[in-house]
Design a protein around this motif. Structure first.
Motif, PDB file in Angstrom:
ATOM      1  N   ASP A 133      11.479  15.929  -4.451  1.00  0.00           N
ATOM      2  CA  ASP A 133      12.907  15.925  -4.127  1.00  0.00           C
ATOM      3  C   ASP A 133      13.205  16.649  -2.818  1.00  0.00           C
ATOM      4  OD1 ASP A 133      13.480  14.504  -6.448  1.00  0.00           O
ATOM      5  OD2 ASP A 133      13.751  16.341  -7.627  1.00  0.00           O
ATOM      6  N   ASN A 134      12.339  17.572  -2.412  1.00  0.00           N
ATOM      7  CA  ASN A 134      12.556  18.329  -1.179  1.00  0.00           C
ATOM      8  C   ASN A 134      12.124  17.581   0.074  1.00  0.00           C
ATOM      9  OD1 ASN A 134      13.521  20.431  -2.708  1.00  0.00           O
ATOM     10  ND2 ASN A 134      11.626  21.599  -2.651  1.00  0.00           N
ATOM     11  N   LEU A 135      11.440  16.450  -0.087  1.00  0.00           N
ATOM     12  CA  LEU A 135      11.012  15.682   1.082  1.00  0.00           C
ATOM     13  C   LEU A 135      12.204  15.016   1.741  1.00  0.00           C
ATOM     14  CD1 LEU A 135       7.842  13.867  -0.338  1.00  0.00           C
ATOM     15  CD2 LEU A 135       7.897  15.770   1.285  1.00  0.00           C
ATOM     16  N   PRO A 136      12.170  14.879   3.071  1.00  0.00           N
ATOM     17  CA  PRO A 136      13.238  14.133   3.754  1.00  0.00           C
ATOM     18  C   PRO A 136      13.113  12.648   3.423  1.00  0.00           C
ATOM     19  CG  PRO A 136      11.538  14.765   5.306  1.00  0.00           C
ATOM     20  CD  PRO A 136      11.188  15.411   4.006  1.00  0.00           C
ATOM     21  N   LEU A 137      14.161  11.890   3.652  1.00  0.00           N
ATOM     22  CA  LEU A 137      14.169  10.463   3.352  1.00  0.00           C
ATOM     23  C   LEU A 137      13.078   9.726   4.123  1.00  0.00           C
ATOM     24  CD1 LEU A 137      15.609   8.287   1.746  1.00  0.00           C
ATOM     25  CD2 LEU A 137      17.210   8.032   3.645  1.00  0.00           C
ATOM     26  N   PHE A 138      12.879  10.064   5.404  1.00  0.00           N
ATOM     27  CA  PHE A 138      11.821   9.499   6.238  1.00  0.00           C
ATOM     28  C   PHE A 138      11.045  10.627   6.893  1.00  0.00           C
ATOM     29  CE2 PHE A 138      14.791   6.007   5.996  1.00  0.00           C
ATOM     30  CZ  PHE A 138      13.954   4.893   5.877  1.00  0.00           C
ATOM     31  N   MET A 139       9.737  10.423   7.067  1.00  0.00           N
ATOM     32  CA  MET A 139       8.880  11.417   7.707  1.00  0.00           C
ATOM     33  C   MET A 139       8.057  10.761   8.800  1.00  0.00           C
ATOM     34  SD  MET A 139       7.443  13.290   4.309  1.00  0.00           S
ATOM     35  CE  MET A 139       7.370  11.729   3.441  1.00  0.00           C
ATOM     36  N   SER A 140       7.682  11.540   9.784  1.00  0.00           N
ATOM     37  CA  SER A 140       6.759  11.065  10.808  1.00  0.00           C
ATOM     38  C   SER A 140       5.362  10.984  10.197  1.00  0.00           C
ATOM     39  CB  SER A 140       6.746  12.029  11.995  1.00  0.00           C
ATOM     40  OG  SER A 140       6.157  13.260  11.606  1.00  0.00           O
ATOM     41  N   VAL A 141       4.457  10.363  10.907  1.00  0.00           N
ATOM     42  CA  VAL A 141       3.071  10.282  10.435  1.00  0.00           C
ATOM     43  C   VAL A 141       2.477  11.691  10.351  1.00  0.00           C
ATOM     44  CG1 VAL A 141       0.770   9.390  10.931  1.00  0.00           C
ATOM     45  CG2 VAL A 141       2.765   7.948  11.311  1.00  0.00           C
ATOM     46  N   LYS A 176       9.946   8.413   1.969  1.00  0.00           N
ATOM     47  CA  LYS A 176       9.335   9.273   0.960  1.00  0.00           C
ATOM     48  C   LYS A 176       8.917   8.476  -0.272  1.00  0.00           C
ATOM     49  CE  LYS A 176      13.127  11.321  -1.695  1.00  0.00           C
ATOM     50  NZ  LYS A 176      13.746  12.608  -2.017  1.00  0.00           N
ATOM     51  N   ASP A 177       9.591   7.376  -0.567  1.00  0.00           N
ATOM     52  CA  ASP A 177       9.191   6.541  -1.698  1.00  0.00           C
ATOM     53  C   ASP A 177       7.794   5.951  -1.507  1.00  0.00           C
ATOM     54  OD1 ASP A 177      11.541   7.041  -3.038  1.00  0.00           O
ATOM     55  OD2 ASP A 177      12.512   5.190  -2.390  1.00  0.00           O
ATOM     56  N   ALA A 178       7.362   5.798  -0.251  1.00  0.00           N
ATOM     57  CA  ALA A 178       6.025   5.278   0.019  1.00  0.00           C
ATOM     58  C   ALA A 178       4.956   6.242  -0.492  1.00  0.00           C
ATOM     59  CB  ALA A 178       5.839   5.017   1.505  1.00  0.00           C
ATOM     60  N   LEU A 179       5.236   7.537  -0.463  1.00  0.00           N
ATOM     61  CA  LEU A 179       4.278   8.516  -0.981  1.00  0.00           C
ATOM     62  C   LEU A 179       4.204   8.444  -2.498  1.00  0.00           C
ATOM     63  CD1 LEU A 179       4.912  11.615   1.296  1.00  0.00           C
ATOM     64  CD2 LEU A 179       3.347   9.694   1.605  1.00  0.00           C
ATOM     65  N   LYS A 180       5.345   8.196  -3.127  1.00  0.00           N
ATOM     66  CA  LYS A 180       5.365   8.023  -4.583  1.00  0.00           C
ATOM     67  C   LYS A 180       4.570   6.774  -4.971  1.00  0.00           C
ATOM     68  CE  LYS A 180       8.559   7.955  -8.460  1.00  0.00           C
ATOM     69  NZ  LYS A 180       9.957   7.984  -8.860  1.00  0.00           N
ATOM     70  N   GLU A 181       4.758   5.682  -4.214  1.00  0.00           N
ATOM     71  CA  GLU A 181       4.008   4.446  -4.461  1.00  0.00           C
ATOM     72  C   GLU A 181       2.507   4.679  -4.289  1.00  0.00           C
ATOM     73  OE1 GLU A 181       5.653   1.712  -1.650  1.00  0.00           O
ATOM     74  OE2 GLU A 181       7.610   1.705  -2.638  1.00  0.00           O
ATOM     75  N   LEU A 182       2.139   5.440  -3.272  1.00  0.00           N
ATOM     76  CA  LEU A 182       0.738   5.743  -3.020  1.00  0.00           C
ATOM     77  C   LEU A 182       0.129   6.500  -4.195  1.00  0.00           C
ATOM     78  CD1 LEU A 182      -1.655   5.775  -0.971  1.00  0.00           C
ATOM     79  CD2 LEU A 182      -0.739   7.959  -0.166  1.00  0.00           C
ATOM     80  N   ALA A 183       0.850   7.496  -4.686  1.00  0.00           N
ATOM     81  CA  ALA A 183       0.357   8.284  -5.814  1.00  0.00           C
ATOM     82  C   ALA A 183       0.244   7.432  -7.073  1.00  0.00           C
ATOM     83  CB  ALA A 183       1.287   9.471  -6.066  1.00  0.00           C
ATOM     84  N   GLU A 184       1.242   6.599  -7.318  1.00  0.00           N
ATOM     85  CA  GLU A 184       1.211   5.745  -8.510  1.00  0.00           C
ATOM     86  C   GLU A 184       0.066   4.751  -8.447  1.00  0.00           C
ATOM     87  OE1 GLU A 184       5.170   4.174  -8.507  1.00  0.00           O
ATOM     88  OE2 GLU A 184       5.993   5.908  -9.564  1.00  0.00           O
ATOM     89  N   SER A 185      -0.186   4.175  -7.276  1.00  0.00           N
ATOM     90  CA  SER A 185      -1.279   3.204  -7.155  1.00  0.00           C
ATOM     91  C   SER A 185      -2.645   3.892  -7.265  1.00  0.00           C
ATOM     92  CB  SER A 185      -1.171   2.422  -5.851  1.00  0.00           C
ATOM     93  OG  SER A 185      -1.446   3.250  -4.742  1.00  0.00           O
ATOM     94  N   ALA A 186      -2.716   5.126  -6.819  1.00  0.00           N
ATOM     95  CA  ALA A 186      -3.992   5.867  -6.901  1.00  0.00           C
ATOM     96  C   ALA A 186      -4.370   6.133  -8.344  1.00  0.00           C
ATOM     97  CB  ALA A 186      -3.882   7.174  -6.129  1.00  0.00           C
ATOM     98  N   PHE A 187      -3.384   6.341  -9.209  1.00  0.00           N
ATOM     99  CA  PHE A 187      -3.674   6.631 -10.601  1.00  0.00           C
ATOM    100  C   PHE A 187      -3.721   5.372 -11.461  1.00  0.00           C
ATOM    101  CE2 PHE A 187      -2.127  10.797  -9.212  1.00  0.00           C
ATOM    102  CZ  PHE A 187      -3.192  11.560  -9.627  1.00  0.00           C
TER     103      PHE A 187
END
Length: 75
Positions: free
Chosen positions: A13-21, A57-68
């Motif tokens: 929740d503390n992540l910004p909506l968009f992040m740089s690489v 930031k949702d892309a990081l959630k997708e990455l984590a979900e796909s990893a598991f």
């Protein structure tokens, strides 16, 4: 996350909506080169704004979900 070196992310929740690489690499604990490689090959979803890649930031959630969801090796 304007100063990612001094900011410790403790919650999604503390992540910004968009992040740089670079910010994404810091959050994931990987090097900048690997983060760019993941963006280029589509492992991490991104949006191109001019010459910059921005990672929602949702892309990081997708990455984590796909990893598991299914064990796989990332090249």
């Amino acid at each position: 996350m304007s100063d990612s070196t001094n900011t410790k992310i403790t919650s999604f929740d503390n992540l910004p909506l968009f992040m740089s690489v670079e910010e994404t690499a810091s959050v994931l604990g990987i090097c900048r080169t690997n983060a760019y490689d993941f963006v280029r090959c589509g492992t991490i979803r991104s949006v191109r704004m001019g010459k910059r890649f921005l990672i929602p930031k949702d892309a990081l959630k997708e990455l984590a979900e796909s990893a598991f969801a299914e064990p796989q090796m990332v090249k």
